[in-house]
Write a protein that holds these residues in place. Sequence first.
Motif, mmCIF file in Angstrom:
data_model
loop_
_atom_site.group_PDB
_atom_site.id
_atom_site.type_symbol
_atom_site.label_atom_id
_atom_site.label_comp_id
_atom_site.label_asym_id
_atom_site.label_seq_id
_atom_site.Cartn_x
_atom_site.Cartn_y
_atom_site.Cartn_z
ATOM 1 N N THR A 36 -28.869 -17.431 22.139
ATOM 2 C CA THR A 36 -28.272 -18.408 21.224
ATOM 3 C C THR A 36 -26.865 -17.950 20.856
ATOM 4 O O THR A 36 -26.688 -16.876 20.283
ATOM 5 C CB THR A 36 -29.126 -18.569 19.959
ATOM 6 O OG1 THR A 36 -30.456 -18.962 20.336
ATOM 7 C CG2 THR A 36 -28.537 -19.625 19.044
ATOM 8 N N VAL A 37 -25.878 -18.766 21.207
ATOM 9 C CA VAL A 37 -24.476 -18.426 21.001
ATOM 10 C C VAL A 37 -24.003 -19.044 19.694
ATOM 11 O O VAL A 37 -24.192 -20.239 19.445
ATOM 12 C CB VAL A 37 -23.610 -18.939 22.173
ATOM 13 C CG1 VAL A 37 -22.143 -18.568 21.953
ATOM 14 C CG2 VAL A 37 -24.118 -18.363 23.492
ATOM 15 N N ASP A 38 -23.364 -18.236 18.866
ATOM 16 C CA ASP A 38 -22.874 -18.679 17.561
ATOM 17 C C ASP A 38 -21.600 -19.504 17.728
ATOM 18 O O ASP A 38 -20.551 -18.976 18.104
ATOM 19 C CB ASP A 38 -22.604 -17.454 16.682
ATOM 20 C CG ASP A 38 -22.238 -17.839 15.249
ATOM 21 O OD1 ASP A 38 -22.220 -19.039 14.941
ATOM 22 O OD2 ASP A 38 -21.967 -16.921 14.447
ATOM 23 N N CYS A 39 -21.702 -20.793 17.439
ATOM 24 C CA CYS A 39 -20.545 -21.695 17.517
ATOM 25 C C CYS A 39 -20.270 -22.350 16.172
ATOM 26 O O CYS A 39 -19.723 -23.457 16.099
ATOM 27 C CB CYS A 39 -20.782 -22.773 18.584
ATOM 28 S SG CYS A 39 -21.002 -22.121 20.253
ATOM 29 N N GLN A 40 -20.648 -21.652 15.088
ATOM 30 C CA GLN A 40 -20.369 -22.175 13.758
ATOM 31 C C GLN A 40 -18.867 -22.096 13.475
ATOM 32 O O GLN A 40 -18.188 -21.178 13.929
ATOM 33 C CB GLN A 40 -21.130 -21.367 12.702
ATOM 34 C CG GLN A 40 -22.641 -21.480 12.804
ATOM 35 C CD GLN A 40 -23.152 -22.885 12.542
ATOM 36 O OE1 GLN A 40 -22.503 -23.680 11.854
ATOM 37 N NE2 GLN A 40 -24.313 -23.212 13.104
ATOM 38 N N PRO A 41 -18.323 -23.064 12.718
ATOM 39 C CA PRO A 41 -16.899 -23.005 12.360
ATOM 40 C C PRO A 41 -16.571 -21.707 11.628
ATOM 41 O O PRO A 41 -17.391 -21.192 10.856
ATOM 42 C CB PRO A 41 -16.733 -24.215 11.429
ATOM 43 C CG PRO A 41 -17.826 -25.157 11.826
ATOM 44 C CD PRO A 41 -18.985 -24.286 12.211
ATOM 45 N N LEU A 42 -15.376 -21.176 11.891
ATOM 46 C CA LEU A 42 -14.930 -19.951 11.225
ATOM 47 C C LEU A 42 -14.285 -20.342 9.904
ATOM 48 O O LEU A 42 -13.202 -20.909 9.884
ATOM 49 C CB LEU A 42 -13.930 -19.200 12.107
ATOM 50 C CG LEU A 42 -14.404 -18.834 13.517
ATOM 51 C CD1 LEU A 42 -13.362 -17.964 14.211
ATOM 52 C CD2 LEU A 42 -15.757 -18.143 13.497
ATOM 53 N N LYS A 43 -14.941 -20.014 8.808
ATOM 54 C CA LYS A 43 -14.444 -20.405 7.488
ATOM 55 C C LYS A 43 -13.785 -19.259 6.751
ATOM 56 O O LYS A 43 -12.851 -19.469 5.983
ATOM 57 C CB LYS A 43 -15.596 -20.981 6.659
ATOM 58 C CG LYS A 43 -16.165 -22.268 7.238
ATOM 59 C CD LYS A 43 -17.266 -22.834 6.364
ATOM 60 C CE LYS A 43 -17.799 -24.143 6.943
ATOM 61 N NZ LYS A 43 -18.903 -24.712 6.111
ATOM 62 N N ARG A 44 -14.258 -18.042 6.952
ATOM 63 C CA ARG A 44 -13.698 -16.903 6.232
ATOM 64 C C ARG A 44 -12.446 -16.394 6.946
ATOM 65 O O ARG A 44 -12.388 -16.362 8.176
ATOM 66 C CB ARG A 44 -14.721 -15.771 6.129
ATOM 67 C CG ARG A 44 -15.996 -16.165 5.403
ATOM 68 C CD ARG A 44 -16.921 -14.981 5.234
ATOM 69 N NE ARG A 44 -17.268 -14.370 6.507
ATOM 70 C CZ ARG A 44 -18.059 -13.318 6.633
ATOM 71 N NH1 ARG A 44 -18.572 -12.744 5.571
ATOM 72 N NH2 ARG A 44 -18.330 -12.829 7.828
ATOM 73 N N ASP A 45 -11.457 -15.987 6.171
ATOM 74 C CA ASP A 45 -10.240 -15.433 6.757
ATOM 75 C C ASP A 45 -10.539 -14.208 7.610
ATOM 76 O O ASP A 45 -9.872 -13.968 8.619
ATOM 77 C CB ASP A 45 -9.239 -15.061 5.663
ATOM 78 C CG ASP A 45 -8.442 -16.263 5.173
ATOM 79 O OD1 ASP A 45 -8.596 -17.352 5.755
ATOM 80 O OD2 ASP A 45 -7.674 -16.118 4.210
ATOM 81 N N SER A 46 -11.536 -13.420 7.212
ATOM 82 C CA SER A 46 -11.870 -12.229 7.988
ATOM 83 C C SER A 46 -12.368 -12.606 9.380
ATOM 84 O O SER A 46 -12.066 -11.917 10.365
ATOM 85 C CB SER A 46 -12.930 -11.395 7.259
ATOM 86 O OG SER A 46 -14.093 -12.165 6.985
ATOM 87 N N ASP A 47 -13.105 -13.726 9.491
ATOM 88 C CA ASP A 47 -13.565 -14.185 10.808
ATOM 89 C C ASP A 47 -12.395 -14.676 11.658
ATOM 90 O O ASP A 47 -12.342 -14.436 12.875
ATOM 91 C CB ASP A 47 -14.585 -15.309 10.648
ATOM 92 C CG ASP A 47 -15.887 -14.835 10.034
ATOM 93 O OD1 ASP A 47 -16.206 -13.639 10.181
ATOM 94 O OD2 ASP A 47 -16.580 -15.653 9.396
ATOM 95 N N LYS A 48 -11.449 -15.364 11.009
ATOM 96 C CA LYS A 48 -10.277 -15.847 11.739
ATOM 97 C C LYS A 48 -9.403 -14.669 12.185
ATOM 98 O O LYS A 48 -8.837 -14.690 13.279
ATOM 99 C CB LYS A 48 -9.480 -16.806 10.860
ATOM 100 C CG LYS A 48 -10.247 -18.069 10.503
ATOM 101 C CD LYS A 48 -9.505 -18.921 9.478
ATOM 102 C CE LYS A 48 -10.339 -20.102 9.035
ATOM 103 N NZ LYS A 48 -9.666 -20.908 7.990
ATOM 104 N N THR A 49 -9.315 -13.665 11.328
ATOM 105 C CA THR A 49 -8.569 -12.458 11.693
ATOM 106 C C THR A 49 -9.195 -11.788 12.910
ATOM 107 O O THR A 49 -8.495 -11.383 13.839
ATOM 108 C CB THR A 49 -8.554 -11.475 10.499
ATOM 109 O OG1 THR A 49 -7.841 -12.077 9.420
ATOM 110 C CG2 THR A 49 -7.885 -10.169 10.858
#
Length: 343
Positions: free
Chosen positions: A148-161
């Motif tokens: 199962t591949v995680d394709c949830q939207p990136l909401k936290r700045d740390s995830d975007k970083t």
Amino acid sequence: MFVPRRTSAVATRTTAASRGRAPALISWREAVPAPVVLLSGAEDLLAQRARQRIRARLRESGADLQIHQLDAATYAAGQLTMLASPSLFGETILIEATGLAAMTDDFLTDALAYVANPEPEVYLVLWHAGGNRGKKLLDALRSGVVPTVDCQPLKRDSDKTDFVTGEFHAARRRIEVDAVRALVNAVGSSLPELASACAQLIADTETTVDADTVERYYGGRVEATAFKVADAALSGNSVRAMATLRHAFATGVDPVPLVAALAMKVRAVAKVYGLRGSSAALAGPLSMAPWQIDQARREASRFTEEQLAAALTALAAADAQVKGESRDPEYAVESAVMLIAGN
């Protein structure tokens, strides 16, 4: 070289599954071919990246690849069985099914039957963007330890970083920490735009990307302007904060993202206010990157608890005013900026 190995999609079990636990999500960067793969989450870019990676790995194996697309929302009975039928020429078949969040009853029936007994040399990739539709199928996939591949939207700045850092690492390029932050601030509201910005910087530059480079490319964006105002206000530089704010208004920037940026910065300060412990230890519990915690702590040193409460109250009022409660939303933003910068 990747060599596809066939296993049963649902019959395969692990210790975790036997104890009733769902398999862990994996990053799209780790997606590999399997008899059945589930892409879970609404972020189209991540689902697209996962599909591209699976295709590439199959082609690396030397497979003569035949790719089919299915829309589960308009599916008619028997389509999956037909597409998964063995090829007369011995080709490897990849079926990419989208629209599972709105799947038809026929798709649910056929998919349940298929994942219980997948065809050899056929790879099925299913994208479910979210919701309860098809829960019976999702439960069957999870109990069968389907990747199962995680394709949830990136909401936290740390995830975007982390995303930006990963893009540069994959391209074997370097980007400074301040530049990562500047890029996320400038275009981080949209993951496709963030990915495009990374690709542009990687293509256009030959040396380490620094904050000045990001500023030249993206400094004029609304998000970047909003964070410049917020950074100046939180640092106590009222002259620079007001000058940047008035320039933003003069060039037509909407007050709403300006207040949103200020609110996000002040909330970060409120999160770390009075906390002890290293940035690394606090990063997980606070859902912030260590560098964000360090910056918020520096900014928090200017405030008393009462001043911080007053700033949060002023921002809540400004948010309501810029969304229709005031005839002069620009004045509402200026008042909040002056209060924060003047502490």
